[in-house]
Design a protein around this motif. Sequence first.
Motif, PDB file in Angstrom:
ATOM      1  N   MET A  36     -55.156 -11.514-102.251  1.00 49.85           N
ATOM      2  CA  MET A  36     -54.394 -12.083-102.479  1.00 49.85           C
ATOM      3  C   MET A  36     -52.899 -13.409-101.552  1.00 49.85           C
ATOM      4  SD  MET A  36     -51.185 -10.597-102.254  1.00 49.85           S
ATOM      5  CE  MET A  36     -51.128  -8.424-102.711  1.00 49.85           C
ATOM      6  N   ILE A  37     -52.803 -13.954-102.825  1.00 52.87           N
ATOM      7  CA  ILE A  37     -51.949 -15.259-102.510  1.00 52.87           C
ATOM      8  C   ILE A  37     -51.121 -14.840-102.630  1.00 52.87           C
ATOM      9  CG2 ILE A  37     -51.688 -17.550-102.078  1.00 52.87           C
ATOM     10  CD1 ILE A  37     -55.101 -16.654-101.108  1.00 52.87           C
ATOM     11  N   ARG A  38     -49.633 -14.940-102.247  1.00 51.06           N
ATOM     12  CA  ARG A  38     -48.351 -14.048-102.043  1.00 51.06           C
ATOM     13  C   ARG A  38     -47.248 -16.054-102.591  1.00 51.06           C
ATOM     14  NH1 ARG A  38     -48.944 -11.354 -98.048  1.00 51.06           N
ATOM     15  NH2 ARG A  38     -49.529  -9.583 -98.202  1.00 51.06           N
ATOM     16  N   ARG A  39     -46.658 -15.854-103.389  1.00 50.57           N
ATOM     17  CA  ARG A  39     -45.249 -17.320-103.030  1.00 50.57           C
ATOM     18  C   ARG A  39     -45.126 -18.073-102.023  1.00 50.57           C
ATOM     19  NH1 ARG A  39     -42.798 -19.560-107.595  1.00 50.57           N
ATOM     20  NH2 ARG A  39     -43.683 -18.002-109.249  1.00 50.57           N
ATOM     21  N   GLY A  40     -45.536 -19.190-102.004  1.00 51.73           N
ATOM     22  CA  GLY A  40     -44.667 -19.473-100.533  1.00 51.73           C
ATOM     23  C   GLY A  40     -46.120 -20.007 -98.812  1.00 51.73           C
ATOM     24  N   GLU A  41     -46.922 -19.147 -99.720  1.00 47.97           N
ATOM     25  CA  GLU A  41     -48.193 -19.243 -98.737  1.00 47.97           C
ATOM     26  C   GLU A  41     -49.131 -20.315 -98.863  1.00 47.97           C
ATOM     27  OE1 GLU A  41     -48.949 -15.593 -97.311  1.00 47.97           O
ATOM     28  OE2 GLU A  41     -50.645 -15.151 -99.473  1.00 47.97           O
ATOM     29  N   VAL A  42     -49.755 -20.765 -98.119  1.00 45.34           N
ATOM     30  CA  VAL A  42     -50.809 -21.281 -97.826  1.00 45.34           C
ATOM     31  C   VAL A  42     -51.591 -21.119 -97.182  1.00 45.34           C
ATOM     32  CG1 VAL A  42     -51.812 -23.929 -96.948  1.00 45.34           C
ATOM     33  CG2 VAL A  42     -49.151 -23.656 -97.785  1.00 45.34           C
ATOM     34  N   VAL A  43     -52.756 -20.474 -97.439  1.00 44.51           N
ATOM     35  CA  VAL A  43     -54.160 -20.106 -97.424  1.00 44.51           C
ATOM     36  C   VAL A  43     -54.696 -21.008 -97.234  1.00 44.51           C
ATOM     37  CG1 VAL A  43     -55.439 -18.269 -97.468  1.00 44.51           C
ATOM     38  CG2 VAL A  43     -53.479 -18.092 -98.280  1.00 44.51           C
ATOM     39  N   ALA A  44     -55.886 -20.753 -95.798  1.00 44.56           N
ATOM     40  CA  ALA A  44     -57.360 -21.548 -96.152  1.00 44.56           C
ATOM     41  C   ALA A  44     -58.065 -20.448 -95.940  1.00 44.56           C
ATOM     42  CB  ALA A  44     -56.865 -22.289 -93.817  1.00 44.56           C
ATOM     43  N   LEU A  45     -58.954 -21.004 -96.508  1.00 45.65           N
ATOM     44  CA  LEU A  45     -60.727 -20.204 -96.757  1.00 45.65           C
ATOM     45  C   LEU A  45     -61.579 -21.066 -95.589  1.00 45.65           C
ATOM     46  CD1 LEU A  45     -61.944 -17.939 -98.641  1.00 45.65           C
ATOM     47  CD2 LEU A  45     -61.993 -19.272-100.454  1.00 45.65           C
ATOM     48  N   LEU A  46     -62.008 -20.247 -94.920  1.00 45.14           N
ATOM     49  CA  LEU A  46     -62.543 -20.726 -93.843  1.00 45.14           C
ATOM     50  C   LEU A  46     -64.228 -20.139 -93.801  1.00 45.14           C
ATOM     51  CD1 LEU A  46     -62.530 -23.431 -91.756  1.00 45.14           C
ATOM     52  CD2 LEU A  46     -61.651 -21.224 -90.044  1.00 45.14           C
ATOM     53  N   GLY A  47     -65.077 -21.220 -93.864  1.00 45.31           N
ATOM     54  CA  GLY A  47     -66.771 -20.498 -93.721  1.00 45.31           C
ATOM     55  C   GLY A  47     -67.452 -21.739 -93.217  1.00 45.31           C
ATOM     56  N   GLY A  48     -68.834 -20.526 -93.176  1.00 44.95           N
ATOM     57  CA  GLY A  48     -69.727 -22.362 -92.779  1.00 44.95           C
ATOM     58  C   GLY A  48     -69.789 -21.833 -93.985  1.00 44.95           C
ATOM     59  N   SER A  49     -70.871 -23.159 -93.799  1.00 49.36           N
ATOM     60  CA  SER A  49     -71.872 -23.675 -95.284  1.00 49.36           C
ATOM     61  C   SER A  49     -72.669 -22.718 -96.444  1.00 49.36           C
ATOM     62  CB  SER A  49     -72.249 -25.311 -94.398  1.00 49.36           C
ATOM     63  OG  SER A  49     -73.861 -24.771 -93.588  1.00 49.36           O
ATOM     64  N   GLY A  50     -72.077 -22.642 -97.561  1.00 51.06           N
ATOM     65  CA  GLY A  50     -73.482 -21.484 -97.742  1.00 51.06           C
ATOM     66  C   GLY A  50     -72.570 -20.233 -98.107  1.00 51.06           C
ATOM     67  N   SER A  51     -71.303 -19.688 -97.306  1.00 56.75           N
ATOM     68  CA  SER A  51     -70.999 -19.036 -97.146  1.00 56.75           C
ATOM     69  C   SER A  51     -70.046 -18.509 -98.983  1.00 56.75           C
ATOM     70  CB  SER A  51     -69.412 -18.726 -95.990  1.00 56.75           C
ATOM     71  OG  SER A  51     -68.530 -19.775 -96.879  1.00 56.75           O
ATOM     72  N   GLY A  52     -70.107 -19.474 -99.460  1.00 55.21           N
ATOM     73  CA  GLY A  52     -69.316 -18.691-101.105  1.00 55.21           C
ATOM     74  C   GLY A  52     -68.332 -19.771-100.766  1.00 55.21           C
ATOM     75  N   LYS A  53     -67.552 -19.851-100.073  1.00 53.10           N
ATOM     76  CA  LYS A  53     -66.344 -20.687-100.072  1.00 53.10           C
ATOM     77  C   LYS A  53     -65.717 -21.426-101.379  1.00 53.10           C
ATOM     78  CE  LYS A  53     -66.296 -23.859 -96.703  1.00 53.10           C
ATOM     79  NZ  LYS A  53     -67.735 -23.990 -96.205  1.00 53.10           N
ATOM     80  N   SER A  54     -66.335 -22.076-102.122  1.00 52.75           N
ATOM     81  CA  SER A  54     -66.437 -22.585-103.030  1.00 52.75           C
ATOM     82  C   SER A  54     -66.289 -21.667-104.433  1.00 52.75           C
ATOM     83  CB  SER A  54     -67.217 -24.120-103.099  1.00 52.75           C
ATOM     84  OG  SER A  54     -66.915 -25.453-102.868  1.00 52.75           O
ATOM     85  N   THR A  55     -67.136 -20.911-104.318  1.00 54.56           N
ATOM     86  CA  THR A  55     -67.640 -20.557-105.595  1.00 54.56           C
ATOM     87  C   THR A  55     -66.302 -19.540-105.264  1.00 54.56           C
ATOM     88  OG1 THR A  55     -70.095 -20.718-104.828  1.00 54.56           O
ATOM     89  CG2 THR A  55     -69.354 -18.018-105.960  1.00 54.56           C
ATOM     90  N   LEU A  56     -65.712 -18.459-104.172  1.00 53.25           N
ATOM     91  CA  LEU A  56     -64.752 -17.533-104.993  1.00 53.25           C
ATOM     92  C   LEU A  56     -63.694 -18.960-104.969  1.00 53.25           C
ATOM     93  CD1 LEU A  56     -63.121 -15.351-104.248  1.00 53.25           C
ATOM     94  CD2 LEU A  56     -62.108 -15.950-101.638  1.00 53.25           C
ATOM     95  N   LEU A  57     -63.688 -20.330-104.388  1.00 57.41           N
ATOM     96  CA  LEU A  57     -62.504 -20.013-105.274  1.00 57.41           C
ATOM     97  C   LEU A  57     -62.367 -21.319-106.618  1.00 57.41           C
ATOM     98  CD1 LEU A  57     -59.542 -22.382-103.897  1.00 57.41           C
ATOM     99  CD2 LEU A  57     -60.748 -24.390-105.553  1.00 57.41           C
ATOM    100  N   ARG A  58     -63.540 -21.630-106.925  1.00 58.08           N
ATOM    101  CA  ARG A  58     -64.110 -21.257-108.768  1.00 58.08           C
ATOM    102  C   ARG A  58     -63.877 -20.058-109.453  1.00 58.08           C
ATOM    103  NH1 ARG A  58     -66.549 -25.396-110.715  1.00 58.08           N
ATOM    104  NH2 ARG A  58     -68.464 -24.296-112.169  1.00 58.08           N
ATOM    105  N   ALA A  59     -63.977 -18.867-109.153  1.00 56.95           N
ATOM    106  CA  ALA A  59     -63.688 -18.118-109.575  1.00 56.95           C
ATOM    107  C   ALA A  59     -62.503 -17.506-109.754  1.00 56.95           C
ATOM    108  CB  ALA A  59     -64.419 -16.981-109.224  1.00 56.95           C
TER     109      ALA A  59
END
Lengths: 253, 241
Positions: free
Chosen positions: B31-54
Amino acid sequence: MTARRWRRALTPVAVLLAWEAASRGGLIPPAKLPAPSTVLETGWRLARSGDLGEHLGDSLTRAALGLAIGGALGVLLGTVAGLIRLGDDLVDPPVQMARMLPHLALVPLVIVWVGIDESLKVTLVALGAFFPLYLNTYAGIRDVDERLVEAARTCGLSTLARVRHVVLPGSLPSLLLGLRLAIAAAWLSLVVGEQVAAQSGIGFMMMEAREFSQIDVVVLGLFVYGLLGLASDLILRAVERRALAWRVGLKAS
Amino acid sequence: MAGRAEGELIAGFDVRRAFGASVVLSGVDIMIRRGEVVALLGGSGSGKSTLLRALAGLDPDATGTITRHGRSAVVFQEHRLLPWKRVAANVGLGLTGDVPRRVAAALAEVGLADRERAWPAELSGGQAQRVAFARALVREPDLLLLDEPFGALDALTRLRMQGLFGRLRAEHGFSALFVTHDVDEALLLSDRILLLDGGVIAEDIAVDLDHPRTPDHSGFGVLRRRLLARLGVPVLEEIAP
């Protein structure tokens, strides 16, 4: 740049001069191959009498009509097959099968279908122009970068707007390549078509001249075909420079 | 403002995605709230981009419940500008209303006011990515979704772009979720770091450091070592200069 352009003109000019010299020196018998100057003279004579213009006009009309019909069909069906899966499944297999046939081999069949007058020539040109435009439109649409389509979606573009702003401009380079090949196929179709029961056209002019052993007119016809090819190429290049101006930067880097 | 419970901009519940037999996301809650900057961190192949695209709604094969409030815009790792449209037309793509004025303002903000008429092919990598930022900003998003937005840039350009991101964020106050594999980048830019591991959010770490941040900030090193260790990178003793 201009120095280089002049250098590239050297060999063609040298070949022409050698040909002229060999003809005048008696090395090439005029009955087999007339000198370039003779051909030019004949061209000038036929141009002044209006014969050349008439034949050329008829040939150009046939080429334009055939290109318009075959080309429009090619682009239309290529777009349908490229954009819509159902269109792909229904349109592409028969076209892929038909393109294996050299379209000029269809001449006997086309004669039976449409007769031997104008419609034969136009049909042949249309058949020749259809396949390159279909294939390249189809391939161009298929090759558009999926990531650009996705980015356009995140910008809120509807399906129709994505086709208009992303897919069609993205397939334009391939489509222009198809047009180039289609024009070449159109001239080729005319060469064959105008030798079948034609009453006018550059091909007819050459056939008739051969009957009367007017070799200079035959060679003149070849010159005209060559110039037509050259002219269409120059026009297409100009069109590409305008329509594909965005690629200028790519070339520079 | 109705429907934006607790200032929630985007929420994903039980987000799952598999590619064939390999499960990449196995029930992510985010969950992302109004006003916050959240980094999605993980190793390669951990599914970061997949989650963002979803979350961006770009993956029809991802399952789970995703609710979005307000406007969102996406910046990808590659600039993804349409090569056949000039810079201004790219920024204004799909906009209605007073487009030229808004486009000019957005381009001025990323420092490219004079490149409106340029073709994308004439831009450097950093300039093209700035145009991509302008294209996102001009939509006045409540939430910016960024998929390794600085990943394809050289080290110096990346630092400059991180600075630009901080300035734009301070000015517009948008929220952001950005994917990165760079621990320093996550620590420099985010209020909160989500660590994606094993197909779920393994850790949710608040970054309580003052702005502007620098890597020699006290507290930076502690968090950095902790994150790197969590990512499976052994941290050696710092070598004294």
